[in-house]
Motif scaffolding. Sequence first.
Motif, PDB file in Angstrom:
ATOM      1  N   PRO A 102     -24.851  24.196  91.812  1.00 37.37           N
ATOM      2  CA  PRO A 102     -23.571  24.641  92.400  1.00 37.37           C
ATOM      3  C   PRO A 102     -22.952  25.819  91.677  1.00 37.37           C
ATOM      4  N   PHE A 103     -23.093  25.861  90.369  1.00 33.44           N
ATOM      5  CA  PHE A 103     -22.482  26.933  89.589  1.00 33.44           C
ATOM      6  C   PHE A 103     -23.245  28.245  89.752  1.00 33.44           C
ATOM      7  N   LEU A 104     -24.552  28.144  89.853  1.00 34.40           N
ATOM      8  CA  LEU A 104     -25.354  29.346  90.075  1.00 34.40           C
ATOM      9  C   LEU A 104     -25.133  29.884  91.487  1.00 34.40           C
ATOM     10  N   SER A 105     -25.001  28.978  92.453  1.00 31.96           N
ATOM     11  CA  SER A 105     -24.727  29.395  93.826  1.00 31.96           C
ATOM     12  C   SER A 105     -23.358  30.058  93.931  1.00 31.96           C
ATOM     13  N   ALA A 106     -22.373  29.468  93.243  1.00 33.08           N
ATOM     14  CA  ALA A 106     -21.030  30.063  93.235  1.00 33.08           C
ATOM     15  C   ALA A 106     -21.062  31.429  92.569  1.00 33.08           C
ATOM     16  N   ARG A 107     -21.817  31.550  91.498  1.00 32.25           N
ATOM     17  CA  ARG A 107     -21.943  32.850  90.825  1.00 32.25           C
ATOM     18  C   ARG A 107     -22.522  33.902  91.764  1.00 32.25           C
ATOM     19  N   ASP A 108     -23.570  33.525  92.523  1.00 27.01           N
ATOM     20  CA  ASP A 108     -24.203  34.486  93.427  1.00 27.01           C
ATOM     21  C   ASP A 108     -23.225  34.979  94.485  1.00 27.01           C
ATOM     22  N   LEU A 109     -22.389  34.073  95.003  1.00 31.77           N
ATOM     23  CA  LEU A 109     -21.368  34.474  95.969  1.00 31.77           C
ATOM     24  C   LEU A 109     -20.327  35.378  95.318  1.00 31.77           C
ATOM     25  N   PHE A 110     -19.869  34.950  94.169  1.00 35.80           N
ATOM     26  CA  PHE A 110     -18.813  35.680  93.470  1.00 35.80           C
ATOM     27  C   PHE A 110     -19.246  37.106  93.155  1.00 35.80           C
ATOM     28  N   ARG A 170     -19.630  23.719  94.713  1.00 33.81           N
ATOM     29  CA  ARG A 170     -19.723  25.178  94.720  1.00 33.81           C
ATOM     30  C   ARG A 170     -18.360  25.803  94.950  1.00 33.81           C
ATOM     31  N   GLU A 171     -17.592  25.241  95.878  1.00 31.53           N
ATOM     32  CA  GLU A 171     -16.277  25.792  96.196  1.00 31.53           C
ATOM     33  C   GLU A 171     -15.309  25.633  95.020  1.00 31.53           C
ATOM     34  N   LEU A 172     -15.381  24.500  94.328  1.00 29.17           N
ATOM     35  CA  LEU A 172     -14.534  24.299  93.155  1.00 29.17           C
ATOM     36  C   LEU A 172     -14.862  25.320  92.068  1.00 29.17           C
ATOM     37  N   ASP A 194     -13.461  34.888  73.569  1.00 28.12           N
ATOM     38  CA  ASP A 194     -14.860  35.272  73.771  1.00 28.12           C
ATOM     39  C   ASP A 194     -15.528  34.574  74.945  1.00 28.12           C
ATOM     40  N   ARG A 195     -14.764  33.765  75.706  1.00 27.06           N
ATOM     41  CA  ARG A 195     -15.382  33.022  76.808  1.00 27.06           C
ATOM     42  C   ARG A 195     -14.323  32.446  77.732  1.00 27.06           C
ATOM     43  N   HIS A 196     -14.770  32.101  78.936  1.00 31.33           N
ATOM     44  CA  HIS A 196     -14.010  31.226  79.828  1.00 31.33           C
ATOM     45  C   HIS A 196     -14.677  29.852  79.776  1.00 31.33           C
ATOM     46  N   VAL A 197     -13.908  28.804  79.994  1.00 29.43           N
ATOM     47  CA  VAL A 197     -14.450  27.453  80.023  1.00 29.43           C
ATOM     48  C   VAL A 197     -14.052  26.792  81.346  1.00 29.43           C
ATOM     49  N   LEU A 198     -15.057  26.312  82.061  1.00 30.09           N
ATOM     50  CA  LEU A 198     -14.825  25.569  83.298  1.00 30.09           C
ATOM     51  C   LEU A 198     -15.052  24.098  83.007  1.00 30.09           C
ATOM     52  N   ASN A 199     -13.981  23.306  83.067  1.00 33.18           N
ATOM     53  CA  ASN A 199     -14.059  21.863  82.858  1.00 33.18           C
ATOM     54  C   ASN A 199     -14.138  21.164  84.206  1.00 33.18           C
ATOM     55  N   ILE A 200     -15.141  20.308  84.363  1.00 35.40           N
ATOM     56  CA  ILE A 200     -15.334  19.622  85.637  1.00 35.40           C
ATOM     57  C   ILE A 200     -16.065  18.305  85.375  1.00 35.40           C
ATOM     58  N   SER A 201     -15.720  17.273  86.117  1.00 35.97           N
ATOM     59  CA  SER A 201     -16.398  15.996  85.950  1.00 35.97           C
ATOM     60  C   SER A 201     -17.798  16.080  86.564  1.00 35.97           C
ATOM     61  N   ARG A 202     -18.699  15.255  86.050  1.00 33.37           N
ATOM     62  CA  ARG A 202     -20.043  15.217  86.627  1.00 33.37           C
ATOM     63  C   ARG A 202     -19.996  14.781  88.085  1.00 33.37           C
ATOM     64  N   GLN A 203     -19.039  13.898  88.395  1.00 30.45           N
ATOM     65  CA  GLN A 203     -18.905  13.439  89.782  1.00 30.45           C
ATOM     66  C   GLN A 203     -18.525  14.599  90.689  1.00 30.45           C
ATOM     67  N   ALA A 204     -17.546  15.397  90.267  1.00 28.91           N
ATOM     68  CA  ALA A 204     -17.146  16.552  91.071  1.00 28.91           C
ATOM     69  C   ALA A 204     -18.256  17.583  91.153  1.00 28.91           C
ATOM     70  N   ALA A 205     -19.005  17.747  90.046  1.00 25.81           N
ATOM     71  CA  ALA A 205     -20.091  18.726  90.011  1.00 25.81           C
ATOM     72  C   ALA A 205     -21.231  18.338  90.938  1.00 25.81           C
ATOM     73  N   ASP A 263      -7.271  34.421  97.198  1.00 24.82           N
ATOM     74  CA  ASP A 263      -7.481  35.711  97.849  1.00 24.82           C
ATOM     75  C   ASP A 263      -8.858  36.254  97.480  1.00 24.82           C
ATOM     76  N   ILE A 264      -9.286  35.965  96.238  1.00 22.35           N
ATOM     77  CA  ILE A 264     -10.642  36.334  95.819  1.00 22.35           C
ATOM     78  C   ILE A 264     -11.661  35.350  96.388  1.00 22.35           C
ATOM     79  N   THR A 265     -11.396  34.062  96.218  1.00 21.66           N
ATOM     80  CA  THR A 265     -12.323  33.033  96.687  1.00 21.66           C
ATOM     81  C   THR A 265     -12.711  33.244  98.142  1.00 21.66           C
ATOM     82  N   LEU A 266     -11.701  33.476  98.976  1.00 24.62           N
ATOM     83  CA  LEU A 266     -11.950  33.567 100.425  1.00 24.62           C
ATOM     84  C   LEU A 266     -12.417  34.954 100.850  1.00 24.62           C
ATOM     85  N   SER A 267     -12.449  35.895  99.918  1.00 24.61           N
ATOM     86  CA  SER A 267     -13.031  37.200 100.237  1.00 24.61           C
ATOM     87  C   SER A 267     -14.547  37.196 100.054  1.00 24.61           C
TER      88      SER A 267
END
Length: 251
Positions: free
Chosen positions: A13-21, A67-69, A50-61, A126-130
């Motif tokens: 999901p994270f790689l797919s979201a990256r490709d869209l982004f 991908r949308e999250l 030096d980084r961004h951190v995305l915190n997400i539960s394994r259930q949500a992941a 506005d970015i997500t939906l673009s």
Amino acid sequence: MDIRVQGPGPTAPFLSARDLFETEHDLSLPVYVQLQDDPDERTWAAHDDDRHVLNISRQAASSAMARELALHEFSHMARHEQDHPSHTQSLEEVLYLALAGRRVERRKLSHCYQIANHMKDIYADDITLSVGPGEKLLAFLESRLAMAVADRPETPTRAGLERLSPSADPEITVVNAAFALALAERHDLVGDDHRLYDLAHAAAMDAPDVDFEGFKHRFRELGRETDSSTYRQVLVDATRAYVGGEGLAAE
């Protein structure tokens, strides 16, 4: 765009979201994805030097919304790197400007943070939906609002009307409904007969003192381009509109 998933769990999901982004945007800093065991862990982004951190539960992941999250949180990260006013404005400053000399319930003060978060989400999405489709986001907003207005108690309210949203504070539920519709209308995600309008109407009936249409307009018409001064005033005005009242200082 560098994605680093920490610990065992899904990566797709994270790689797919990256490709869209990356079709429209990029991030300068790497993104570390922290998978949390707690299924109730809220998905949220943090920002270090030096980084961004995305915190997400394994259930949500592992969910259909993963991908949308992730895409939504990448959008917040982009706004942070842009130093966008919605992501840099101090809410404490806004509360001081908006509420000096007024007595305010702690409950409503906490709701002011939610209003500010909605404005941040408008600019992030506005970015997500673009870069991505909005169907799943719309279904998510509809589901969350439906949960807030679903349960109806047997006991009528003092006005003799049945409360339509007992599972959540009805006043902030109205604001949440206004946000959901504002985002949907801003990006042409709904037709006039969409169920979201019925749900929002039910929420608004339960808290008639909250200006549903006013908040929907505030969220929907946030300027696509804004500066710090303009954004601060918009947030001050929204805070005053929600809290209202006069008297002693907030407590």
